[in-house]
Scaffold this active site. Structure first.
Site, short mmCIF file in Angstrom:
data_model
loop_
_atom_site.label_atom_id
_atom_site.label_comp_id
_atom_site.label_asym_id
_atom_site.label_seq_id
_atom_site.Cartn_x
_atom_site.Cartn_y
_atom_site.Cartn_z
N ARG A 1 0.88 -49.20 -27.01
CA ARG A 1 1.60 -50.06 -26.07
C ARG A 1 0.97 -51.45 -26.09
O ARG A 1 -0.25 -51.59 -25.96
CB ARG A 1 1.51 -49.49 -24.66
N GLY B 1 -7.42 -10.23 5.23
CA GLY B 1 -8.07 -10.57 6.49
C GLY B 1 -7.79 -9.56 7.59
O GLY B 1 -8.46 -9.54 8.61
N GLY C 1 7.67 -44.22 -18.58
CA GLY C 1 6.44 -44.54 -17.86
C GLY C 1 6.70 -44.14 -16.42
O GLY C 1 7.17 -44.93 -15.61
N THR C 2 6.43 -42.88 -16.13
CA THR C 2 6.90 -42.36 -14.84
C THR C 2 6.10 -42.87 -13.66
O THR C 2 6.53 -42.73 -12.52
CB THR C 2 6.89 -40.82 -14.85
N ASN C 3 4.94 -43.45 -13.91
CA ASN C 3 4.20 -44.03 -12.80
C ASN C 3 4.94 -45.27 -12.26
O ASN C 3 5.33 -45.33 -11.10
CB ASN C 3 2.78 -44.39 -13.25
N ASP C 4 5.18 -46.23 -13.17
CA ASP C 4 5.93 -47.41 -12.74
C ASP C 4 7.35 -47.05 -12.34
O ASP C 4 7.90 -47.61 -11.40
CB ASP C 4 5.95 -48.46 -13.86
N CYS D 1 5.00 -40.50 -20.94
CA CYS D 1 3.56 -40.68 -20.94
C CYS D 1 3.16 -40.95 -19.50
O CYS D 1 3.95 -41.44 -18.71
CB CYS D 1 3.13 -41.83 -21.85
N ARG E 1 -3.11 3.31 8.50
CA ARG E 1 -3.47 2.14 7.69
C ARG E 1 -2.33 1.12 7.66
O ARG E 1 -1.19 1.47 7.39
CB ARG E 1 -3.75 2.58 6.25
N SER F 1 9.90 -44.05 -24.08
CA SER F 1 8.85 -43.25 -23.46
C SER F 1 8.89 -43.56 -21.97
O SER F 1 8.76 -44.72 -21.57
CB SER F 1 7.49 -43.61 -24.05
N HIS G 1 -8.73 -43.31 -5.64
CA HIS G 1 -9.14 -43.83 -6.96
C HIS G 1 -10.11 -42.87 -7.63
O HIS G 1 -9.96 -42.52 -8.80
CB HIS G 1 -9.78 -45.21 -6.77
N GLU H 1 10.66 -47.75 -17.61
CA GLU H 1 9.91 -47.69 -16.35
C GLU H 1 10.49 -48.62 -15.29
O GLU H 1 9.93 -48.78 -14.21
CB GLU H 1 8.43 -47.99 -16.60
N MET I 1 -7.27 -5.86 7.77
CA MET I 1 -8.18 -4.72 7.83
C MET I 1 -7.97 -3.79 9.01
O MET I 1 -8.92 -3.25 9.54
CB MET I 1 -9.63 -5.21 7.88
N TYR J 1 8.78 -34.73 -26.22
CA TYR J 1 7.38 -34.41 -25.95
C TYR J 1 6.95 -34.94 -24.58
O TYR J 1 7.65 -35.78 -23.99
CB TYR J 1 6.47 -35.04 -27.04
N ARG K 1 -3.53 -1.43 -6.59
CA ARG K 1 -2.78 -2.69 -6.56
C ARG K 1 -3.20 -3.52 -7.77
O ARG K 1 -4.25 -3.27 -8.37
CB ARG K 1 -3.04 -3.46 -5.26
N ARG L 1 -3.43 -47.46 -24.46
CA ARG L 1 -3.35 -48.66 -23.61
C ARG L 1 -4.28 -49.70 -24.18
O ARG L 1 -5.50 -49.57 -24.09
CB ARG L 1 -3.81 -48.33 -22.19
N LYS M 1 0.84 -1.20 0.00
CA LYS M 1 0.00 0.00 0.00
C LYS M 1 0.87 1.25 0.00
O LYS M 1 0.67 2.15 -0.81
CB LYS M 1 -0.90 -0.04 1.24
#
Ligand code: ADP
Ligand code: MG
Ligand code: MG
Length: 892
Positions: free
Chosen positions: A627, A109, A783-786, A849, A100, A781, A466, A762, A111, A869, A344, A573, A31
């Site tokens: 795949r 919050g 497989g970053t989950n596995d 992926c 102020r 590619s 899930h 993976e 004030m 990619y 602001r 898949r 301010k």
């Protein structure tokens, strides 16, 4: 040490911090810094000065003003007197100021502001004479008493408001404006008594004392509970302190030629380039925000006060040009003259953010790069989901129909009838009814219902449950973990705060906020075809180097992905195709009996061929990675425990020997295939080697479809992907077997297809030997989950249902590594894989992926390590396009 800076001397503050705007804001607060900056720009700001955040920090540490601060304050006050020609505490010509608070980051919050400091029983008369308005003077006085009482002396507002209400009742009037001088005089007397009663202290008549106490109160407010909670929630550090601004009062309540208001320099709901805001004639600042009086839209001011309105317009233009951002300003008009009290950068909706960024760039105010950097990936997400009409939602909430709030795991609004199971959800929606599927939690068996439903609501589960995962994957609005719902599946109803919602009753859920409402709320669909968004994303495409592909299993998903800008399919898949209703029995036969296997595969082949052909057609001209079968086979069979129960029951009843024999056969087969750790068991390439007929059938289907499409004139680029490879020999074995099939099909059909053969990375061993694997694979590619599961050595399903949340709560892990790449661990392995792989094969195509492909932080990393990619769910493609552009732009 210097603690006080006049608004007119921002240069000195700049010198003090020796830095840029960020440092000046840290010293003077947002301010204060903006008041000084506006003063420098020649915008009319009531004069004043700022006591720095450094003074606040020192005060909080030592419990008193730091040495010299108070003297500096008094000196600046003197200068203010000279500048305004008024004197603090003077009976004839009193100077009044506001005190102020203002920290580096705005904290709505807190004030803590006190207006009209300097009034007492004497100066109030001076003010009355000076303005010729006694009523105004006493109204100002009571405001001081009320705010001072609240901020400095900690008295709640209620006793004060009760007094005013009592006066209104006594006079039989509706509004404060109708109260007379005598009323306000009486009210101020009563207010002073309240202060005395509540605190056993008199209201300090001495203006200097008022000022000092107000400054201290603002300092202290920094460590009050309210402010601490706010900072915790907003992630603002606790050691910044707040600055205090002391500013000459201007009055918007001096009659019909005065007023006060707030406005934004553009419409922050739509982004349209018009002033947007509210004002009140004959009122003081806080009246507008307090909502006690009905405000008027700013456009009307043009009629009521044309000169002031023109001045506001001009000032807003100036401010925007200077800050190169939409501003949110507070102003007051005192007897026709405009004063600015605050500016602001303004908040805005996602739609407005996009339009504003594009238009500001087109106006030449910012570059296209800046425009792309200004919109967040989350804001793009907004365009992909229906939203509630804000007014309709508000009305529903006010009518008491907000049932509960859960976790907002998948954005968007959904309205529909409650269905308590997946089959019913599916049936109703096939009948054309909108459905919200409500469950305590969801399981893989529920997916058909979830896909059919408009939205998903659960009473249990978290961000990674899930329900949340599936909902995000398919762009379904979802609220999970809504503990207030007592779902009674037996009686087909749920109780929420004593209200009973029966199956079939309409509800509305907001996946963006987590709210659950009874009844139907009107929705609006913000359009992904929004012209401003299209423009912005096309600029983003020009900046990014990382490709954005999509994960799609069905042609309709592929079409959507392409519509959203995907440049290829990074993951199809094939197992999803095996799960479809009419195919599952064939798949089961294929698994269970080696004699019937080939016959079953021959039946599956045409299904797969037409699936793939659909994908190729949808992606005409673009690569499609398919795949081969990945999950362990038992996933296609009934569960062991379930079967055991069935067999036992059949044995006990003993009335259906045929069925019993069939089930016993199934039980034995499932028992043989049972694995202790299916995630690490017979799946992926291991399955392909163990049961080569299956993957051969899939490759045949891929190439038959590809050849057929080529004949139709479609430009096809299939890429065959082998999952779960850990050793180069696994890949070599599969490649030899499968390429033979591919060659044979191409010969049979007399067509050459441009294809690639590659693998997922993976398994850590594949990453470690990426140089060897690249000798056989034409593409990788991740497989970053596995890969995350195997690098951490944890199973996702078990972890997310259990200890992973605890890890996050205890800050053992900063993020869920399944949502945001673990850069230090998994990332290091990826970086090495890229280096090793390209060492062997410089033109190796490498992508990612999996869910991480739609996460902006992970995308940044993928860009940095030079992937070709990322591939994500179709709904996240626009987000990934923007995030990839931002990653490229942030390099410089
Ligand atoms: P907040 O951060 O809660 O907006 P402010 O410090 O901005 O608190 O002040 C609250 C209200 O009082 C605003 O409407 C503001 O414009 C008004 N106000 C503050 N100081 C002055 C002043 N010196 N003259 C007139 N109005 C003021
Ligand atoms: Mg304000
Ligand atoms: Mg995998």
């Amino acid at each position: 040490m210097k603690y006080v800076y006049p608004f007119s001397d921002i240069e000195e503050a700049e010198q003090h911090v020796g830095g840029g705007w960020g440092e000046v804001r840290a010293l003077l607060g947002g301010k204060g810094a903006n008041l000084a900056e506006m003063t420098r720009l020649g915008i009319p700001v009531p004069p004043g000065f700022t006591i720095t955040t450094e003074a606040c920090i020192a005060y909080l540490i030592h419990g008193g003003f730091p040495l010299g601060m108070w003297e500096e304050t008094l000196k600046s006050l003197k200068e203010l007197e000279t500048e305004t020609g008024k004197r603090f505490g003077d009976r004839e010509n009193p100077l009044l100021v506001s005190c102020r608070s203002g920290a580096k980051f705005s904290m709505p919050g807190m004030m803590d502001t006190v207006l009209n400091i300097g009034l007492n029983n004497e100066t109030v008369r001076g003010l009355a004479q000076l303005t010729g308005d006694e009523r105004f003077a006493y109204d100002s006085y009571r405001r001081l008493l009320q705010m001072f009482g609240a901020v400095v002396m900690g008295i709640p507002d209620e006793p004060f408001e009760e007094v005013i209400t009592a006066y209104r009742d006594k006079r039989g009037v509706e509004t404060d404006a109708e109260l007379a001088v005598e009323d306000w005089q009486g009210i101020t007397e009563r207010f002073k008594e309240i202060i005395k009663e509540e605190t056993r202290r008199d209201f300090p008549a001495d203006p200097i004392e008022q000022l000092k106490l107000a400054i201290e109160a603002v300092f202290k407010s920094w460590s009050g509970n309210r402010a601490v909670d706010y900072r915790n929630a907003a992630g603002i550090p606790h050691d910044l302190g707040t600055a205090v601004n002391i500013q000459t009062m201007v009055f918007g309540n001096l009659g019909q030629d005065s007023g006060t208001g707030v406005c934004t320099t553009r419409n922050i709901s739509t982004g349209e380039q018009v002033l947007e805001g509210d004002y009140l004639l004959n009122a003081q600042g806080e009246d507008v925000v307090a909502g006690i009086r009905r405000t008027k839209p700013i456009a009307e001011l043009a009629g009521e006060m044309p000169r002031a309105y023109a001045a506001i317009e001009e000032t807003c233009r100036k401010l925007e040009e200077h800050y190169r951002e939409v501003q949110d300003v507070e102003f007051t008009v005192e007897r026709g003259k405009l004063w600015l009290l605050q500016t602001r950068n303004s908040k805005r909706t996602a739609q407005a953010a996009v339009r504003i960024a594009v238009e500001m760039s087109e106006e030449g105010m910012i570059s296209r790069e800046e425009a792309v950097l200004r919109v967040t990936p989350e804001q793009v997400d907004f365009f992909l989901h229906p939203q509630f009409d804000l007014h309709a939602k508000e009305a529903t909430g006010k009518a008491g129909n907000l049932l509960a709030t859960g976790l907002n795991v998948s954005p968007g609004a959904a309205v529909g009838a409650v269905a308590f199971d997946a089959d019913l959800a599916k049936r109703w929606s096939e009948e054309g009814r909108g459905v919200i599927m409500v469950r305590p939690e969801t399981k893989p068996d529920d997916v058909h219902g979830m896909l059919a439903a408009r939205g998903i609501l659960t009473s249990r589960g978290g961000q990674t449950s899930h329900a949340a995962l599936v909902a995000r994957q398919f762009g379904k609005p979802a609220v999970v973990g809504c503990a207030a719902l007592a779902i009674d599946l037996e009686r087909r109803q749920m109780k929420v705060n004593r209200r009973v919602i029966k199956e079939g009753d309409p509800i509305s859920i907001d996946g963006t906020t987590g709210e659950v409402f009874a009844g139907e709320i009107k929705t609006v669909v913000p359009d992904i075809k929004d012209p401003y968004l299209i423009e912005l994303l096309s600029w983003a495409d020009g900046f990014r180097r990382l490709g954005v592909w999509a994960n799609a299993d069905y042609p309709r998903d592929a079409e959507r992905a392409r519509d959203y800008g995907a440049e290829g399919i990074g993951l199809c898949r094939t197992e999803h195709m095996f799960f479809e209703e009419e195919r599952l029995p064939i798949v089961q036969r294929m698994i269970l009996s080696s004699e019937e296997r080939q016959a079953a595969l021959d039946k599956l082949l045409p299904f797969q061929r037409s699936d793939f052909a659909g994908l190729f057609r949808a992606m005409d001209g673009l690569p499609v990675i398919i795949r081969l079968l990945d999950p362990p086979l038992h996933e296609f069979l009934p569960g062991y425990e379930e079967l055991l129960v069935e067999v036992t029951e059949l044995r006990l009843k003993g009335d259906d020997p045929d069925l019993l024999a069939e089930k016993e056969h199934m039980l034995r087969a499932v028992g043989v295939m049972r694995e202790a750790n299916p995630m690490l068991g017979l799946r992926g390439v291991r399955l392909g080697i163990h049961m080569p007929e299956v993957t051969k059938m899939q490759v045949r289907a891929i190439f038959e479809a590809a050849c057929d499409c080529v004949k139709e004139g479609v430009d096809v680029h299939p890429e065959v992907m082998i999952p779960l490879v850990g050793h180069v020999n696994e890949l070599r074995e599969q490649r030899t077997a499968l390429e033979e099939v591919a060659k044979r099909v191409m010969e049979e059909r007399g067509v050459e297809v441009d294809y690639k053969f590659g693998t997922m990375i993976e398994i850590p061993r594949a990453a470690l030997t990426a140089d060897e694997i690249a000798g056989v694979a034409q593409f990788f590619s991740f497989g970053t989950n596995d890969l995350t599961q195997t690098v951490f050595g944890i199973s996702r399903d078990d972890a997310e249902a259990g200890f992973l949340r605890e890890y996050q709560e205890k800050r053992i892990l900063p993020d869920n590594p399944f949502a945001t790449l673990d850069i230090a661990g998994v990332g290091k392995l990826m970086e090495m894989t890229v280096r090793l792989g390209r060492q062997t094969r410089p033109d190796l195509e490498i992508g990612l992926c999996g869910e991480h492909g739609g996460d902006p932080k992970s995308i940044l990393f993928c860009h940095q390590i030079g992937l070709n990619y990322v591939s994500c769910s179709p709904f996240r493609v626009p987000i990934a396009r923007l995030a990839a552009a931002q990653a490229a732009l942030k390099e410089y």
